[in-house]
Motif scaffolding. Structure first.
Motif, mmCIF file in Angstrom:
data_model
loop_
_atom_site.group_PDB
_atom_site.id
_atom_site.type_symbol
_atom_site.label_atom_id
_atom_site.label_comp_id
_atom_site.label_asym_id
_atom_site.label_seq_id
_atom_site.Cartn_x
_atom_site.Cartn_y
_atom_site.Cartn_z
ATOM 1 N N UNK A 1 0.842 -1.169 0.000
ATOM 2 C CA UNK A 1 0.000 0.000 0.000
ATOM 3 C C UNK A 1 0.885 1.228 0.000
ATOM 4 N N UNK A 2 0.446 2.240 -0.712
ATOM 5 C CA UNK A 2 1.167 3.505 -0.708
ATOM 6 C C UNK A 2 0.169 4.619 -0.965
ATOM 7 N N UNK A 3 0.545 5.814 -0.581
ATOM 8 C CA UNK A 3 -0.329 6.961 -0.798
ATOM 9 C C UNK A 3 0.226 8.191 -0.139
ATOM 10 N N UNK A 4 -0.574 9.233 -0.140
ATOM 11 C CA UNK A 4 -0.159 10.497 0.435
ATOM 12 C C UNK A 4 0.870 11.189 -0.434
ATOM 13 N N UNK A 5 1.252 12.372 0.005
ATOM 14 C CA UNK A 5 2.251 13.167 -0.704
ATOM 15 C C UNK A 5 3.166 13.846 0.295
ATOM 16 N N UNK A 6 4.387 14.117 -0.125
ATOM 17 C CA UNK A 6 5.342 14.844 0.720
ATOM 18 C C UNK A 6 5.545 14.154 2.056
ATOM 19 N N UNK A 7 5.407 14.918 3.150
ATOM 20 C CA UNK A 7 5.606 14.385 4.494
ATOM 21 C C UNK A 7 4.554 13.347 4.862
ATOM 22 N N UNK A 8 3.432 13.315 4.141
ATOM 23 C CA UNK A 8 2.355 12.362 4.407
ATOM 24 C C UNK A 8 2.482 11.083 3.581
ATOM 25 N N UNK A 9 3.527 10.984 2.755
ATOM 26 C CA UNK A 9 3.697 9.808 1.904
ATOM 27 C C UNK A 9 3.972 8.570 2.756
ATOM 28 N N UNK A 10 3.372 7.455 2.372
ATOM 29 C CA UNK A 10 3.649 6.194 3.046
ATOM 30 C C UNK A 10 3.759 5.074 2.015
ATOM 31 N N UNK A 11 4.565 4.096 2.342
ATOM 32 C CA UNK A 11 4.735 2.910 1.516
ATOM 33 C C UNK A 11 4.858 1.724 2.459
ATOM 34 N N UNK A 12 3.911 0.817 2.385
ATOM 35 C CA UNK A 12 3.905 -0.358 3.240
ATOM 36 C C UNK A 12 3.785 -1.594 2.352
ATOM 37 N N UNK A 13 4.883 -2.310 2.145
ATOM 38 C CA UNK A 13 4.842 -3.484 1.266
ATOM 39 C C UNK A 13 4.136 -4.670 1.924
ATOM 40 N N UNK A 14 3.506 -5.474 1.107
ATOM 41 C CA UNK A 14 2.925 -6.751 1.528
ATOM 42 C C UNK A 14 1.968 -6.630 2.709
ATOM 43 N N UNK A 15 1.035 -5.690 2.639
ATOM 44 C CA UNK A 15 0.033 -5.555 3.700
ATOM 45 C C UNK A 15 -0.843 -6.813 3.664
ATOM 46 N N UNK A 16 -0.928 -7.534 4.794
ATOM 47 C CA UNK A 16 -1.623 -8.821 4.771
ATOM 48 C C UNK A 16 -3.149 -8.718 4.891
ATOM 49 N N UNK A 17 -3.820 -9.654 4.247
ATOM 50 C CA UNK A 17 -5.272 -9.852 4.366
ATOM 51 C C UNK A 17 -6.055 -8.571 4.094
ATOM 52 N N UNK A 18 -5.786 -7.962 2.956
ATOM 53 C CA UNK A 18 -6.400 -6.687 2.586
ATOM 54 C C UNK A 18 -7.763 -6.913 1.944
#
Length: 69
Positions: A1-18
């Motif tokens: 999962x990823x989203x946001x922009x700038x300081x709010x950007x996040x990237x979380x690989x392999x989020x389980x049971x989505x």
């Protein structure tokens, strides 16, 4: 999962049971924190991974999800 922009950007690989329920919002397992009961997401419903696995295996594809604010 990823989203946001700038300081709010996040990237979380392999989020389980989505399980997406509205656009990019989902119920899913969470391996990056154990601070449940406190705001920690960008709109998703974070669950302990074992709880997310149980719901994922219980709810068939197409199950209606109703959220309340």
């Amino acid at each position: 999962m990823s989203g946001g922009e700038g300081a709010e950007y996040y990237y979380l690989p392999a989020v389980p049971y989505t399980m997406y329920f509205y656009g990019g919002y989902a119920i899913h397992g969470t391996y990056w924190h154990h601070n449940f009961g406190h705001p920690m997401s960008h709109g998703c419903v974070n669950l302990p991974t074992d709880a997310a696995k149980w719901i994922f295996n219980w709810a068939p594809m197409g199950t209606t999800v109703t959220t309340h604010w």
